[in-house]
Write an enzyme that holds these catalytic residues in place. Structure first.
Site, short mmCIF file in Angstrom:
data_model
loop_
_atom_site.label_atom_id
_atom_site.label_comp_id
_atom_site.label_asym_id
_atom_site.label_seq_id
_atom_site.Cartn_x
_atom_site.Cartn_y
_atom_site.Cartn_z
N ARG A 141 0.83 -1.21 0.00
CA ARG A 141 0.00 0.00 0.00
C ARG A 141 0.87 1.26 0.00
O ARG A 141 0.53 2.27 -0.65
CB ARG A 141 -0.93 -0.01 1.23
N HIS A 151 0.59 4.43 -2.65
CA HIS A 151 0.40 5.82 -2.25
C HIS A 151 1.59 6.68 -2.69
O HIS A 151 1.43 7.83 -3.08
CB HIS A 151 0.19 5.92 -0.74
N ASP A 152 2.79 6.11 -2.61
CA ASP A 152 3.95 6.87 -3.05
C ASP A 152 3.78 7.27 -4.53
O ASP A 152 3.93 8.43 -4.89
CB ASP A 152 5.23 6.05 -2.86
N ASN A 158 -5.80 11.18 7.37
CA ASN A 158 -5.29 10.08 8.20
C ASN A 158 -5.44 8.76 7.44
O ASN A 158 -6.30 7.93 7.72
CB ASN A 158 -6.01 10.00 9.56
N VAL A 212 1.06 9.99 -5.46
CA VAL A 212 1.25 11.36 -4.97
C VAL A 212 2.66 11.80 -5.35
O VAL A 212 3.64 11.28 -4.82
CB VAL A 212 1.04 11.43 -3.44
N ASP A 227 8.56 8.39 -5.81
CA ASP A 227 9.79 9.13 -5.46
C ASP A 227 10.06 9.07 -3.97
O ASP A 227 10.83 9.89 -3.45
CB ASP A 227 9.68 10.58 -5.94
N ASP A 255 -3.13 -13.97 -3.95
CA ASP A 255 -3.72 -14.86 -4.95
C ASP A 255 -4.90 -14.18 -5.62
O ASP A 255 -5.16 -13.01 -5.38
CB ASP A 255 -4.13 -16.17 -4.27
N GLY A 299 4.37 11.03 -7.86
CA GLY A 299 5.15 9.99 -8.53
C GLY A 299 5.90 9.11 -7.55
O GLY A 299 6.01 9.39 -6.36
N PRO A 333 -7.66 7.55 -4.29
CA PRO A 333 -9.08 7.19 -4.36
C PRO A 333 -9.64 6.84 -2.99
O PRO A 333 -9.06 6.01 -2.29
CB PRO A 333 -9.07 5.95 -5.26
N HIS A 385 -5.69 -5.95 -2.66
CA HIS A 385 -6.56 -6.15 -1.48
C HIS A 385 -6.80 -7.64 -1.21
O HIS A 385 -7.71 -7.99 -0.47
CB HIS A 385 -7.89 -5.40 -1.67
N THR A 386 -6.00 -8.49 -1.77
CA THR A 386 -5.97 -9.91 -1.41
C THR A 386 -5.14 -10.13 -0.15
O THR A 386 -5.08 -11.24 0.39
CB THR A 386 -5.40 -10.76 -2.57
#
Ligand code: HEM
Ligand SMILES: *[C@@H]1O[C@H](CO)[C@@H](O)[C@H](O)[C@H]1NC(C)=O
Ligand SMILES: *[C@@H]1O[C@H](CO)[C@@H](O)[C@H](O)[C@H]1NC(C)=O
Ligand SMILES: *[C@@H]1O[C@H](CO)[C@@H](O)[C@H](O)[C@H]1NC(C)=O
Ligand SMILES: *[C@@H]1O[C@H](CO)[C@@H](O)[C@H](O)[C@H]1NC(C)=O
Length: 326
Positions: free
Chosen positions: A62, A66-67, A94, A70, A74, A252, A72, A166, A196-197
């Site tokens: 995750r 997120h990196d 948060n 936002v 980096d 999976d 790129g 998102p 999200h597995t």
């Protein structure tokens, strides 16, 4: 022989032209001369971290997402706030990015820097990309070669998060649009959502779907009651549940099978099946794990290219991943 030499010459010319055109792009084995064992060093550090702290798997994947979304890919997401600056990770929303994702990168960076040839040679952004690849493989997901050569960003500001990630309430068109803004297709978005597995979500991210006055009709009722029992009104906000209730630790295609059964945890998960425009892909990847893995690796590679900085005017190699170089 003559033909062989002509082919070789043509290949060399092509290689020269390609390397010129690709000067600003990522490549595999980017550190072959400067830190040749970097992939093994990172893999060993990440393996140890995951053995000690299995939740580092979801946390790291995750963090990479997120990196990249936002500013790129980096490693700006790793930077901590200072008196003068509220960094990305402390955005008001948060995002509850789990600490073990950050620590995975810090541990791997320490292992890389401990090798004299490699000290401050490998970017934190590349270490996060490698670590993400490694945790996915450790959890049983597909193995893949990772492109490298990203520089670390020179800033990290909370305001740069606004509108770029998102929320779990997004519908298919909204999800498609925010991924398109990052050069990713709808199919890429569906493949990447299968991250999200693994991992967890806090009750507050799906509580709107299970409240008795507004039960989401796309959710399996039995699953809904289980969720409500674990997340009753007024529950401690720190409670988090498995995103994949069936094989929570395995990377999976169970994610897609869950969606077919109304067992997607977030609105943004279940909508991929509920919307008949994306359902055929969900059905395909639920039935065919090989097809899913190929699509996932492709999409991860494209995610890893988002907004990357290769120009030394725009980035550097951070000495401490959590602090901008002074
Ligand atoms: C498609 C849009 C997406 C939405 C709306 C979304 C939203 C969320 C939310 C709300 C959580 C729970 C956070 C919490 O309560 O702590 C979560 C967790 C997670 N997300 Fe996503 N996500 C999306 C896409 C992605 C992508 C593309 C990836 C990676 C490729 C990803 C990887 C993860 C992982 C691994 C977790 C578990 C984190 C942990 O266990 O620490 N997500 N996501
Ligand atoms: C923060 O701001 C103060 C006062 O403006 C300045 O003296 C200090 O150098 C700044 N610190 C950083 C880390 O930028
Ligand atoms: C952010 O979320 C975490 C985990 O749920 C919680 O421990 C923390 O108190 C929250 N911080 C704020 C500022 O709301
Ligand atoms: C999965 O799809 C591939 C083609 O992409 C095909 O060769 C393979 O037989 C399929 N596997 C299953 C189990 O359907
Ligand atoms: C998307 O691709 C275009 C063309 O290659 C590129 O100019 C742009 O920077 C990319 N956008 C992101 C967010 O990576």
């Amino acid at each position: 022989m003559g033909a062989g030499i002509r082919i070789l010459a043509a290949l060399l010319a092509l290689a020269a032209a390609t390397s010129c055109a690709a000067a600003q792009q990522l490549q595999q084995n980017y550190y072959a001369n400067t830190c040749p064992d970097v992939e093994k060093i990172v893999r060993d550090a990440v393996t140890l971290k995951v053995q000690q702290t299995p939740v580092a798997v979801g946390a790291t994947v995750r963090l990479f997402f997120h990196d990249c979304f936002v500013e790129g890919c980096d490693s700006s997401v790793i930077v901590v706030s200072t008196k003068n600056n509220t960094a990305e990770k402390d955005h008001v929303s948060n995002q509850s990015l789990a600490g073990d994702g950050f620590d995975t990168v810090i541990q791997a960076k320490a292992a890389v820097d401990a090798v004299p040839q490699c000290t401050n040679v490998v970017s934190c952004a590349d270490i996060l990309a490698m670590a993400t690849r490694d945790v996915i493989a450790l959890a049983g997901g597909p193995a893949y070669s990772v492109e490298l050569g990203r520089l670390d960003g020179l800033s990290s500001t909370a305001t740069s998060v606004d509108g770029n990630l998102p929320p779990p309430s997004f519908n298919l068109d909204q999800l498609t649009a925010i991924f398109a803004a990052n050069n990713l297709s709808q199919a890429d978005m569906i493949a990447l959502s299968a991250a999200h597995t693994v991992g967890f979500a806090h009750c507050g991210t799906f509580s709107g779907r299970i409240q008795s006055n507004a039960v989401d009709p796309t959710m399996d009722p039995g699953y809904g009651s289980q969720l409500l029992a674990a997340c009753p009104p007024g529950v401690d906000p720190n409670v988090a549940l498995d995103l994949d209730p069936i094989t929570p630790k395995g990377f999976d295609n169970q994610y897609f099978i869950n969606l077919q059964k109304g067992m997607g945890l977030l609105t943004s998960d279940q909508v991929l099946y509920a919307d008949d425009r994306s359902r055929p892909i969900v059905d395909n990847w639920a039935a065919n794990s090989t097809d899913f893995q190929l699509a996932f690796v492709d999409a991860m590679t494209r995610l890893g290219r988002v907004g990357v900085k290769t120009d030394p005017a725009l980035g550097n190699i951070r000495r401490d991943c959590a602090v901008l170089n002074s």
